[in-house]
Design a protein around this motif. Structure first.
Motif, PDB file in Angstrom:
ATOM      1  N   PHE A 160       0.800  -1.220   0.000  1.00  0.00           N
ATOM      2  CA  PHE A 160       0.000   0.000   0.000  1.00  0.00           C
ATOM      3  C   PHE A 160       0.836   1.273   0.000  1.00  0.00           C
ATOM      4  CE2 PHE A 160      -2.670  -3.194   2.119  1.00  0.00           C
ATOM      5  CZ  PHE A 160      -3.797  -3.130   1.321  1.00  0.00           C
ATOM      6  N   GLY A 161       2.121   1.179   0.358  1.00  0.00           N
ATOM      7  CA  GLY A 161       2.853   2.402   0.638  1.00  0.00           C
ATOM      8  C   GLY A 161       2.266   3.017   1.905  1.00  0.00           C
ATOM      9  N   ARG A 162       2.069   4.302   1.915  1.00  0.00           N
ATOM     10  CA  ARG A 162       1.438   4.944   3.071  1.00  0.00           C
ATOM     11  C   ARG A 162      -0.069   4.707   3.014  1.00  0.00           C
ATOM     12  NH1 ARG A 162      -0.658  10.128   4.216  1.00  0.00           N
ATOM     13  NH2 ARG A 162      -0.014  10.926   2.163  1.00  0.00           N
ATOM     14  N   ILE A 163      -0.602   4.066   4.060  1.00  0.00           N
ATOM     15  CA  ILE A 163      -2.041   3.802   4.111  1.00  0.00           C
ATOM     16  C   ILE A 163      -2.775   5.085   4.492  1.00  0.00           C
ATOM     17  CG2 ILE A 163      -3.869   2.505   5.275  1.00  0.00           C
ATOM     18  CD1 ILE A 163      -1.927   0.186   5.572  1.00  0.00           C
ATOM     19  N   LEU A 164      -3.801   5.417   3.719  1.00  0.00           N
ATOM     20  CA  LEU A 164      -4.558   6.640   3.927  1.00  0.00           C
ATOM     21  C   LEU A 164      -5.826   6.405   4.744  1.00  0.00           C
ATOM     22  CD1 LEU A 164      -4.379   7.951   0.251  1.00  0.00           C
ATOM     23  CD2 LEU A 164      -2.752   8.375   2.106  1.00  0.00           C
ATOM     24  N   SER A 165      -6.591   5.401   4.324  1.00  0.00           N
ATOM     25  CA  SER A 165      -7.902   5.224   4.949  1.00  0.00           C
ATOM     26  C   SER A 165      -8.369   3.787   4.822  1.00  0.00           C
ATOM     27  CB  SER A 165      -8.936   6.160   4.319  1.00  0.00           C
ATOM     28  OG  SER A 165      -9.120   5.835   2.951  1.00  0.00           O
ATOM     29  N   VAL A 166      -9.349   3.439   5.660  1.00  0.00           N
ATOM     30  CA  VAL A 166      -9.964   2.117   5.647  1.00  0.00           C
ATOM     31  C   VAL A 166     -11.472   2.319   5.749  1.00  0.00           C
ATOM     32  CG1 VAL A 166     -10.167  -0.111   6.833  1.00  0.00           C
ATOM     33  CG2 VAL A 166      -7.964   1.101   6.823  1.00  0.00           C
ATOM     34  N   ARG A 167     -12.220   1.585   4.912  1.00  0.00           N
ATOM     35  CA  ARG A 167     -13.681   1.594   5.012  1.00  0.00           C
ATOM     36  C   ARG A 167     -14.142   0.175   5.316  1.00  0.00           C
ATOM     37  NH1 ARG A 167     -13.028   4.385   0.419  1.00  0.00           N
ATOM     38  NH2 ARG A 167     -14.131   2.890  -0.908  1.00  0.00           N
ATOM     39  N   LEU A 168     -14.804   0.032   6.432  1.00  0.00           N
ATOM     40  CA  LEU A 168     -15.217  -1.276   6.912  1.00  0.00           C
ATOM     41  C   LEU A 168     -16.736  -1.348   6.917  1.00  0.00           C
ATOM     42  CD1 LEU A 168     -13.621  -2.973  10.047  1.00  0.00           C
ATOM     43  CD2 LEU A 168     -16.039  -3.235   9.508  1.00  0.00           C
ATOM     44  N   GLU A 169     -17.281  -2.327   6.198  1.00  0.00           N
ATOM     45  CA  GLU A 169     -18.730  -2.511   6.133  1.00  0.00           C
ATOM     46  C   GLU A 169     -19.071  -3.906   6.646  1.00  0.00           C
ATOM     47  OE1 GLU A 169     -21.272  -0.608   5.212  1.00  0.00           O
ATOM     48  OE2 GLU A 169     -20.194   1.163   4.488  1.00  0.00           O
ATOM     49  N   GLN A 259     -13.549   4.425   8.555  1.00  0.00           N
ATOM     50  CA  GLN A 259     -15.004   4.552   8.646  1.00  0.00           C
ATOM     51  C   GLN A 259     -15.576   3.145   8.754  1.00  0.00           C
ATOM     52  OE1 GLN A 259     -14.943   6.862   4.891  1.00  0.00           O
ATOM     53  NE2 GLN A 259     -16.421   8.201   5.911  1.00  0.00           N
ATOM     54  N   ALA A 260     -16.352   2.875   9.820  1.00  0.00           N
ATOM     55  CA  ALA A 260     -16.850   1.526  10.078  1.00  0.00           C
ATOM     56  C   ALA A 260     -18.352   1.553  10.310  1.00  0.00           C
ATOM     57  CB  ALA A 260     -16.142   0.926  11.293  1.00  0.00           C
ATOM     58  N   ASN A 261     -19.082   0.881   9.440  1.00  0.00           N
ATOM     59  CA  ASN A 261     -20.525   0.729   9.614  1.00  0.00           C
ATOM     60  C   ASN A 261     -20.821  -0.700  10.044  1.00  0.00           C
ATOM     61  OD1 ASN A 261     -21.084   3.354   8.770  1.00  0.00           O
ATOM     62  ND2 ASN A 261     -21.201   2.751   6.620  1.00  0.00           N
ATOM     63  N   SER A 262     -21.545  -0.849  11.138  1.00  0.00           N
ATOM     64  CA  SER A 262     -21.938  -2.161  11.644  1.00  0.00           C
ATOM     65  C   SER A 262     -23.450  -2.153  11.788  1.00  0.00           C
ATOM     66  CB  SER A 262     -21.304  -2.422  13.015  1.00  0.00           C
ATOM     67  OG  SER A 262     -19.911  -2.158  13.005  1.00  0.00           O
ATOM     68  N   SER A 263     -24.130  -3.131  11.171  1.00  0.00           N
ATOM     69  CA  SER A 263     -25.588  -3.059  11.173  1.00  0.00           C
ATOM     70  C   SER A 263     -26.220  -4.436  11.073  1.00  0.00           C
ATOM     71  CB  SER A 263     -26.075  -2.197  10.007  1.00  0.00           C
ATOM     72  OG  SER A 263     -27.485  -2.170   9.956  1.00  0.00           O
ATOM     73  N   TRP A 264     -27.269  -4.632  11.886  1.00  0.00           N
ATOM     74  CA  TRP A 264     -28.149  -5.787  11.751  1.00  0.00           C
ATOM     75  C   TRP A 264     -29.438  -5.391  11.060  1.00  0.00           C
ATOM     76  CZ3 TRP A 264     -26.884  -6.610  17.524  1.00  0.00           C
ATOM     77  CH2 TRP A 264     -25.715  -7.376  17.652  1.00  0.00           C
ATOM     78  N   THR A 265     -29.414  -4.222  10.410  1.00  0.00           N
ATOM     79  CA  THR A 265     -30.609  -3.704   9.738  1.00  0.00           C
ATOM     80  C   THR A 265     -30.262  -3.215   8.341  1.00  0.00           C
ATOM     81  OG1 THR A 265     -30.256  -1.538  10.789  1.00  0.00           O
ATOM     82  CG2 THR A 265     -31.763  -3.063  11.896  1.00  0.00           C
ATOM     83  N   THR A 266     -29.427  -3.967   7.636  1.00  0.00           N
ATOM     84  CA  THR A 266     -29.050  -3.598   6.278  1.00  0.00           C
ATOM     85  C   THR A 266     -29.133  -4.832   5.386  1.00  0.00           C
ATOM     86  OG1 THR A 266     -27.328  -2.566   4.899  1.00  0.00           O
ATOM     87  CG2 THR A 266     -26.591  -4.021   6.660  1.00  0.00           C
TER      88      THR A 266
END
Length: 383
Positions: A160-169, A259-266
């Protein structure tokens, strides 16, 4: 070659996770393969005793899987010196007191998370285990998923080189229980019983983020109870007092934004129930439970925003699969084998009760952030 019999008290294995992941796919599978082989030729053979409150369930489970020992009396099991290890996969509100008993009896501890229903309780367990000199570990299964193993391989290689961001769904639709049976136990939706997706999932996100990308430094979280009423296992409606979705932002060591979204309603419109999208200066990757795909900077296309024409790109086809390059075993089983080796040979095992307390800490601070509507910094934990 010697066979080392290791008595293991397994408390709470009549539940879904305890039965499927810890008993059938871990301990029973280890027994069927002939135990855990050590470098010197010796073999560790786990000898479980199933413990719970319902005799009929325990007997049926033991008979179904060729296990000779079961009991409804935890105290008697703890008094038996043959049993060296105590494992706990009960509900969160019951776990801490049973672990305290096991520590006092001199048993090594392995348990599910959250380790307690408060940070104070989790730290107390870590302190008691250290003072008693018993070995201890906490289940951190997602580190051993094929997709995350491949993702860790990319991180360690410098892809990755320098890691900028992570999106977790993460998440899926859990039925309300009226016209479709609920896939999760009703206590998950009652705060007073230890329920809530923040308490459940932030313990996972803590060790995943800490071990893959950098230690969590701060959190901003919004929790929601989207479905206010559900129907329980007896067909009775009940009010949901715990959060069923969480929308969080974490900042990690080095400034990585998650950014992390955790849902039992999706409802799911992605490859797997959980996906982790990592963007770095030199490349990006998307990992799920089993698969991981990449896009390097030299293979990155050059889309242009133009809503007046049909999209000329098939973005999903522009990624390359990371090959397996190995045979992947069940993640729970892998960690069980590592812990059993730790007990017998004193090999390294980093995921102890203090590491487990970090998950409880993040859940507590996430809840605090939600209720106070502000960012919260994560202090270092010490015992």
């Amino acid at each position: 070659m010697a066979t080392i019999q290791l008595g293991i008290i397994m408390n709470g294995v009549t539940g879904r996770m305890g039965t499927n992941q810890h008993l059938i796919r871990s301990i029973v599978a280890i027994r069927k393969q002939g135990g855990v082989a050590l470098a010197n030729g010796d073999v560790i053979m786990p000898d479980p005793i199933l413990v719970g409150r319902q005799e009929s369930k325990l007997r049926a489970l033991a008979e179904a899987h060729g296990i000779e020992r079961w009991s409804t009396n935890l105290d008697e099991c703890l008094q038996d010196s043959y049993n060296q290890v105590y494992f706990d996969s009960q509900t969160t509100v019951l776990r801490a007191e049973s672990i305290k008993k096991a520590i006092a009896a001199g048993k090594h501890i392995y348990c599910e998370k959250p380790t307690a229903d408060s940070l104070e309780g989790s730290l107390e367990l870590a302190r008691l285990a250290r003072e008693a000199g018993v070995k201890n570990g906490v289940v951190q299964d997602k580190l051993f998923l094929p997709g995350l193993i491949k993702l860790k391989r990319l991180v360690d290689s410098g892809f990755f080189g320098r890691i900028l961001s992570v999106r977790l769904e993460f998440g899926y639709w859990v039925f309300e229980g009226d016209w479709q049976t609920c896939q999760r136990p009703s206590w998950n939706y009652r705060k007073e019983d230890g329920g809530g997706i923040i308490v459940d999932m932030f313990a996972h996100w803590r060790y995943v983020l800490d071990n893959l990308f950098g230690e969590v430094q701060s959190v901003s979280c919004l929790g929601v109870t989207h479905v206010p009423q559900r129907v329980d296992e007896q067909g009775k409606p009940y009010d949901c007092t715990a959060d069923d979705a969480a929308y969080a932002t974490f900042v990690l060591d080095g400034g990585i934004v998650v950014q992390a979204n955790s849902s039992w309603t999706t409802r799911v419109n992605r490859d797997e129930l959980v996906t982790i999208h990592v963007d770095g200066m030199n490349g990006s990757a998307v990992a799920g439970l089993r698969e991981c795909k990449t896009q390097h900077r030299v293979n990155t296309p050059k889309p242009v925003w133009n809503p007046d024409i049909p999209n000329p790109f098939n973005f999903l086809e522009q990624w390359e699969q990371v090959p397996d390059n190995q045979v992947f075993d069940n993640g729970f089983k892998i960690q069980w084998e590592l812990f059993l080796k730790h007990i017998v040979t004193d090999s390294e095992f980093r995921w102890d009760l203090l590491e487990g307390a970090k998950g409880t800490q993040l859940a507590e601070l996430g809840l605090q952030s939600w209720h106070e509507r502000r960012w919260i910094d994560i202090p270092e934990l010490k015992i």
